[in-house]
Scaffold this motif. Structure first.
Motif, short mmCIF file in Angstrom:
data_model
loop_
_atom_site.label_atom_id
_atom_site.label_comp_id
_atom_site.label_asym_id
_atom_site.label_seq_id
_atom_site.Cartn_x
_atom_site.Cartn_y
_atom_site.Cartn_z
N ALA A 13 13.59 2.17 12.47
CA ALA A 13 12.34 2.35 13.43
C ALA A 13 11.18 2.94 12.84
N THR A 14 11.24 3.87 12.01
CA THR A 14 10.08 4.34 11.43
C THR A 14 9.80 3.72 9.79
N ALA A 15 10.58 2.96 9.38
CA ALA A 15 10.25 2.53 8.03
C ALA A 15 8.83 1.88 7.69
N HIS A 21 2.18 4.31 5.56
CA HIS A 21 1.39 5.68 4.83
C HIS A 21 1.56 5.57 3.53
N TYR A 22 2.40 5.00 2.72
CA TYR A 22 2.36 4.89 1.58
C TYR A 22 1.11 4.04 0.94
N ALA A 23 1.17 3.03 1.64
CA ALA A 23 -0.11 1.90 1.23
C ALA A 23 -1.57 2.62 1.52
N GLY A 28 -4.50 5.83 -1.81
CA GLY A 28 -5.68 6.66 -1.94
C GLY A 28 -5.89 7.78 -2.87
N HIS A 29 -4.61 8.79 -2.48
CA HIS A 29 -4.58 9.72 -3.50
C HIS A 29 -4.30 9.54 -5.01
N ALA A 81 4.42 11.96 5.69
CA ALA A 81 5.46 11.24 5.30
C ALA A 81 6.84 11.87 5.88
N ARG A 82 6.95 13.23 5.77
CA ARG A 82 8.02 13.98 6.26
C ARG A 82 8.47 13.55 7.68
N ARG A 83 7.34 13.18 8.48
CA ARG A 83 7.85 13.09 9.93
C ARG A 83 8.42 11.51 10.14
N THR A 84 8.22 10.59 8.95
CA THR A 84 8.51 9.21 9.30
C THR A 84 9.87 9.30 8.17
#
Length: 104
Positions: A13-15, A21-23, A28-29, A81-84
């Motif tokens: 459900a959160t993948a 987030h990664y994209a 960006g970082h 990221a930790r939340r997902t």
């Protein structure tokens, strides 16, 4: 060239949230780091979870430290990221790329 490899797991459900987030945020970082040479996020169903494997490429360990800080083996994980994710590797691995096959 150095390949920095890390793994994290998410609920199905959160993948998608982690992929976005990664994209956006992670990409960006990474793009701000001189010596960043690309990255891949791999996805695999892993039982009731989704396993993500991130492989980021840098010209050398100095460039890895520019991304990760003084302890380059420590995972870099934003609160979003930790939340997902349900769990993740706290430590990453670094490998010297000895063969690089371009797709041309």
């Amino acid at each position: 060239m150095i390949a920095r490899t890390w793994r994290g797991w998410a609920r199905p459900a959160t993948a998608g949230d982690y992929e976005r987030h990664y994209a956006s945020e992670v990409a960006g970082h990474l793009r701000k780091i001189d010596g960043f040479r690309g990255a891949r996020l791999l996805r695999q169903d892993d039982g009731d979870e989704v396993l993500f494997t991130s492989i980021a490429y840098f010209t050398g360990m100095d460039e890895v430290r520019a991304f990760a800080g003084e302890d380059p083996g420590q995972a870099v994980l934003a609160e979003a990221a930790r939340r997902t994710l349900t769990r993740w590797d706290e430590r990453v691995t670094h490998h010297e790329v000895v063969v690089d096959l371009p797709d041309d």
